[in-house]
Write a protein that holds these residues in place. Structure first.
Motif, mmCIF file in Angstrom:
data_model
loop_
_atom_site.group_PDB
_atom_site.id
_atom_site.type_symbol
_atom_site.label_atom_id
_atom_site.label_comp_id
_atom_site.label_asym_id
_atom_site.label_seq_id
_atom_site.Cartn_x
_atom_site.Cartn_y
_atom_site.Cartn_z
ATOM 1 N N UNK A 55 0.813 -1.204 0.000
ATOM 2 C CA UNK A 55 0.000 0.000 0.000
ATOM 3 C C UNK A 55 0.850 1.259 0.000
ATOM 4 N N UNK A 56 1.958 1.261 0.720
ATOM 5 C CA UNK A 56 2.731 2.484 0.881
ATOM 6 C C UNK A 56 3.916 2.555 -0.090
ATOM 7 N N UNK A 57 3.905 1.716 -1.090
ATOM 8 C CA UNK A 57 5.008 1.748 -2.056
ATOM 9 C C UNK A 57 4.940 2.972 -2.958
ATOM 10 N N UNK A 58 3.743 3.580 -3.058
ATOM 11 C CA UNK A 58 3.552 4.659 -4.020
ATOM 12 C C UNK A 58 2.959 5.850 -3.307
ATOM 13 N N UNK A 59 3.649 6.971 -3.377
ATOM 14 C CA UNK A 59 3.239 8.125 -2.582
ATOM 15 C C UNK A 59 2.404 9.105 -3.392
ATOM 16 N N UNK A 60 2.799 9.405 -4.619
ATOM 17 C CA UNK A 60 2.082 10.406 -5.403
ATOM 18 C C UNK A 60 2.133 10.047 -6.881
ATOM 19 N N UNK A 61 1.097 10.437 -7.640
ATOM 20 C CA UNK A 61 1.087 10.146 -9.078
ATOM 21 C C UNK A 61 2.043 11.058 -9.828
ATOM 22 N N UNK A 62 2.419 10.645 -11.000
ATOM 23 C CA UNK A 62 3.283 11.453 -11.846
ATOM 24 C C UNK A 62 2.843 11.299 -13.287
ATOM 25 N N UNK A 63 2.919 12.365 -14.095
ATOM 26 C CA UNK A 63 2.362 12.322 -15.436
ATOM 27 C C UNK A 63 3.175 11.574 -16.467
ATOM 28 N N UNK A 64 4.399 11.192 -16.185
ATOM 29 C CA UNK A 64 5.226 10.501 -17.174
ATOM 30 C C UNK A 64 4.894 9.022 -17.214
ATOM 31 N N UNK A 113 -6.689 3.675 -1.394
ATOM 32 C CA UNK A 113 -5.475 2.917 -1.698
ATOM 33 C C UNK A 113 -5.025 3.171 -3.133
ATOM 34 N N UNK A 114 -5.962 3.097 -4.076
ATOM 35 C CA UNK A 114 -5.632 3.238 -5.495
ATOM 36 C C UNK A 114 -5.592 4.693 -5.947
ATOM 37 N N UNK A 115 -5.936 5.619 -5.046
ATOM 38 C CA UNK A 115 -5.903 7.053 -5.348
ATOM 39 C C UNK A 115 -6.775 7.403 -6.548
ATOM 40 N N UNK A 116 -8.035 6.988 -6.466
ATOM 41 C CA UNK A 116 -9.023 7.299 -7.513
ATOM 42 C C UNK A 116 -9.912 8.406 -6.956
ATOM 43 N N UNK A 117 -9.612 9.616 -7.330
ATOM 44 C CA UNK A 117 -10.188 10.767 -6.650
ATOM 45 C C UNK A 117 -11.691 10.912 -6.877
ATOM 46 N N UNK A 118 -12.187 10.599 -8.069
ATOM 47 C CA UNK A 118 -13.614 10.809 -8.310
ATOM 48 C C UNK A 118 -14.463 9.818 -7.515
ATOM 49 N N UNK A 119 -13.931 8.650 -7.204
ATOM 50 C CA UNK A 119 -14.663 7.696 -6.359
ATOM 51 C C UNK A 119 -14.622 8.139 -4.894
ATOM 52 N N UNK A 147 -2.578 -6.754 -0.225
ATOM 53 C CA UNK A 147 -3.483 -5.839 0.467
ATOM 54 C C UNK A 147 -3.703 -6.329 1.889
ATOM 55 N N UNK A 148 -3.281 -5.510 2.845
ATOM 56 C CA UNK A 148 -3.411 -5.872 4.259
ATOM 57 C C UNK A 148 -4.587 -5.168 4.936
ATOM 58 N N UNK A 149 -5.159 -4.195 4.272
ATOM 59 C CA UNK A 149 -6.289 -3.449 4.828
ATOM 60 C C UNK A 149 -7.542 -4.322 4.779
ATOM 61 N N UNK A 150 -8.073 -4.665 5.945
ATOM 62 C CA UNK A 150 -9.243 -5.546 6.003
ATOM 63 C C UNK A 150 -10.516 -4.871 5.512
ATOM 64 N N UNK A 151 -10.490 -3.552 5.380
ATOM 65 C CA UNK A 151 -11.666 -2.852 4.851
ATOM 66 C C UNK A 151 -11.846 -3.090 3.354
ATOM 67 N N UNK A 152 -10.789 -3.505 2.690
ATOM 68 C CA UNK A 152 -10.840 -3.698 1.238
ATOM 69 C C UNK A 152 -11.161 -5.146 0.928
ATOM 70 N N UNK A 153 -12.221 -5.360 0.152
ATOM 71 C CA UNK A 153 -12.591 -6.707 -0.260
ATOM 72 C C UNK A 153 -12.637 -6.785 -1.785
ATOM 73 N N UNK A 154 -12.954 -7.968 -2.303
ATOM 74 C CA UNK A 154 -12.973 -8.182 -3.750
ATOM 75 C C UNK A 154 -13.990 -7.281 -4.428
ATOM 76 N N UNK A 155 -15.180 -7.161 -3.826
ATOM 77 C CA UNK A 155 -16.232 -6.350 -4.437
ATOM 78 C C UNK A 155 -15.836 -4.889 -4.551
ATOM 79 N N UNK A 156 -15.207 -4.357 -3.519
ATOM 80 C CA UNK A 156 -14.821 -2.944 -3.567
ATOM 81 C C UNK A 156 -13.711 -2.712 -4.595
ATOM 82 N N UNK A 157 -12.757 -3.616 -4.686
ATOM 83 C CA UNK A 157 -11.727 -3.484 -5.720
ATOM 84 C C UNK A 157 -12.327 -3.557 -7.118
ATOM 85 N N UNK A 158 -13.265 -4.496 -7.312
ATOM 86 C CA UNK A 158 -13.905 -4.645 -8.614
ATOM 87 C C UNK A 158 -14.645 -3.367 -8.986
#
Length: 497
Positions: free
Chosen positions: A41-50, A174-180, A135-146
């Motif tokens: 989860x913490x491998x990626x801190x911020x998005x980049x345009x390249x 986790x996935x940094x999807x801002x509109x969701x 994924x170690x966060x127990x709040x995240x399940x298959x349905x939410x990822x889908x």
């Protein structure tokens, strides 16, 4: 490939769809075996345009995605979701997580800040087509990822079932999807109920949605005592209950002693989570359980026992000076043996000295509006089912100030009672700080009407009455809840005693 108007798209079930078993290796599938690469989860801190990608992709990254960063490719939403996401056509990357595999497309994944960072830093080699997410966060399940993966292929938001929102929010953060994340924020703010309030509060606190956290807390302040509920009590943790009981904005039905009763019921349910029964039976069962438990404990209160220590901070927030004014309530405290006696001893002394001040005419009440009303004022309340004339007195008034409250002709009136407590000779001039709050609720506990006086100070002469709130021109709904905060004695004036 023609564009379709998003209004014509069929959203289908509003719930989070479980990924169906694919045919011909299309769509998400359950997998087993070794993993080629792990990302935390913490491998990626911020998005980049390249963005780096293969020149032979089905959709050219430079043409479609490189010009406007983090925009969806201009494809029909229906085609993209059904053919590319669900069917997995022309997939150029497979995402494995929670023992499920999704065939996806880098150009769509780049809308996620998490994957945008990953693409730039690590997917330069053409053979990096499988990524395992640990994924170690127990709040995240298959349905939410889908759901979150699918949102990257859609031009419009699909509704989320309220009970699933915390899981979707966790995956979107986790996935940094801002509109969701924004959609979850809006959905939570608009769907706070008894069933969702505690899970929403926890999720909002965890993932930084301040407006949702505030609204959930306000809902609990309004409903904790006005609409008691077994399942709600079970979901409130110690930290949250501490904050609620500490608040001057807690809407208290009847008087402070009823807050003590509520806490006793809540503590019983915390220690007996499997208990089932109607709300009206909680107190009887809590009293029986506490009585039997205390038979095995000598010389200490329950809150001093190993089992009760954790609840001490919550019970310490009770305003005992407004409980021990009533003989019956004081007897209940002593009989329960829940509260340590050393907590009550200074309160008895404080109230006795205050009574002596009353007799010697040295205390005329608070002279200014201060934080004392919020910190130690008396909290009480009642409900009226229909319009009419009503009058109330609370037992604590007998000690601090003989006052009666009347609701009539859309006015609230304070009257100094003619009958004075034995041995107490009141000064002719007396100050009282108060706040009145009127509230109506809908069936889900949402406040539909609210009006308050704010903090005010009123000065009484002997046997005087004063109109303190006028409701002319306001159409009142019933049942109408009426709540009061009072400060009769200023603690700051006791330092010289």
């Amino acid at each position: 490939m023609g564009l379709l108007n998003s209004r014509n798209l069929r959203c289908g079930d509003s719930s989070l769809a479980e990924p169906a078993q694919p045919e011909d290796n299309s769509g998400p599938s359950y997998i087993s075996g070794s993993r080629k690469r792990k990302w935390g989860i913490w491998d990626f801190v911020a998005p980049t345009p390249n963005i780096h990608g293969s020149q032979n992709q089905a959709v050219n990254l430079q043409q479609v995605f490189g010009i406007v960063y983090r925009k969806k490719p201009k494809l029909s939403s229906k085609y993209a979701y059904q053919t590319l996401f669900l069917d997995g056509k022309d997939s150029d990357v497979r995402i494995r997580a929670l023992e499920v595999e999704w065939p996806l497309h880098k150009v769509f994944l780049c809308q996620s800040g998490f994957f945008a960072k990953m693409l730039k830093d690590s997917w330069k080699e053409s053979h990096s087509h499988v990524v395992d997410l640990e994924i170690k966060n127990e709040d995240i399940d298959v349905s939410s990822l889908h759901f979150v993966f699918g949102s990257l292929y859609r031009d419009e938001d699909w509704p989320i079932i309220p009970r699933q929102v915390p899981h979707v929010l966790a995956a979107a953060c986790l996935l940094q999807v801002e509109h969701i994340i924004r959609q979850c924020n809006e959905t939570m703010n608009n769907s706070i109920t008894r069933e969702t309030v505690c899970s929403y509060y926890t999720a909002a606190e965890t993932y930084g949605l301040k407006s949702v956290k505030t609204r959930c807390f306000d809902w609990l302040l309004c409903n904790l005592m006005t609409h008691p509920n077994v399942e709600l009590y079970k979901e409130i943790d110690i930290k949250l209950m501490y904050l609620l009981i500490s608040s001057a904005d807690l809407l208290v039905m009847r008087k402070e002693m009823d807050i003590y009763t509520t806490l006793k019921e809540w503590m019983f349910l915390c220690l007996n989570p499997s208990w089932k029964g109607p709300e009206k039976q909680i107190l009887t069962n809590a009293n029986n359980w506490l009585s039997k438990h205390m038979e095995c404990i000598d010389d200490i209160s329950f809150l001093e026992s190993e089992e009760g220590l954790v609840f001490q901070p919550v019970f310490k927030k009770l305003r005992f000076q407004h409980i021990i004014c009533d003989l019956s309530d004081t007897a209940t405290l002593e009989r329960d043996r829940l509260i340590p006696l050393e907590w009550l001893a200074p309160i008895y002394k404080q109230q006795w000295l205050a009574l002596l001040q009353e007799q010697e005419h040295r205390e005329i009440g608070p002279r200014i509006i201060s934080e004392e009303l919020e910190d130690c004022g008396m909290r009480c309340g009642t409900v009226i089912s229909r319009d009419g004339d009503y009058s109330w007195k609370w037992s604590a008034f007998r000690f601090s100030f003989p006052i009666s409250i009347t609701f009539t002709n859309h006015c609230i009136i304070f009257r100094q009672s003619r009958q004075q407590p034995d041995g107490c000779c009141l000064k002719h001039i007396r100050n009282v700080v108060f706040k009145i709050t009127l509230v109506c609720f809908d069936s889900n506990g949402k406040v539909t009407f609210s009006k308050t006086t704010g903090q005010k100070i009123v000065t009484f002469e002997q046997n005087e009455e004063q109109i303190v709130m006028k409701l002319d021109g306001i159409v009142l709904s019933f049942p109408l809840y009426i709540f009061f905060n009072f400060l009769f004695l200023s603690l700051g004036n006791k330092e010289h005693v």
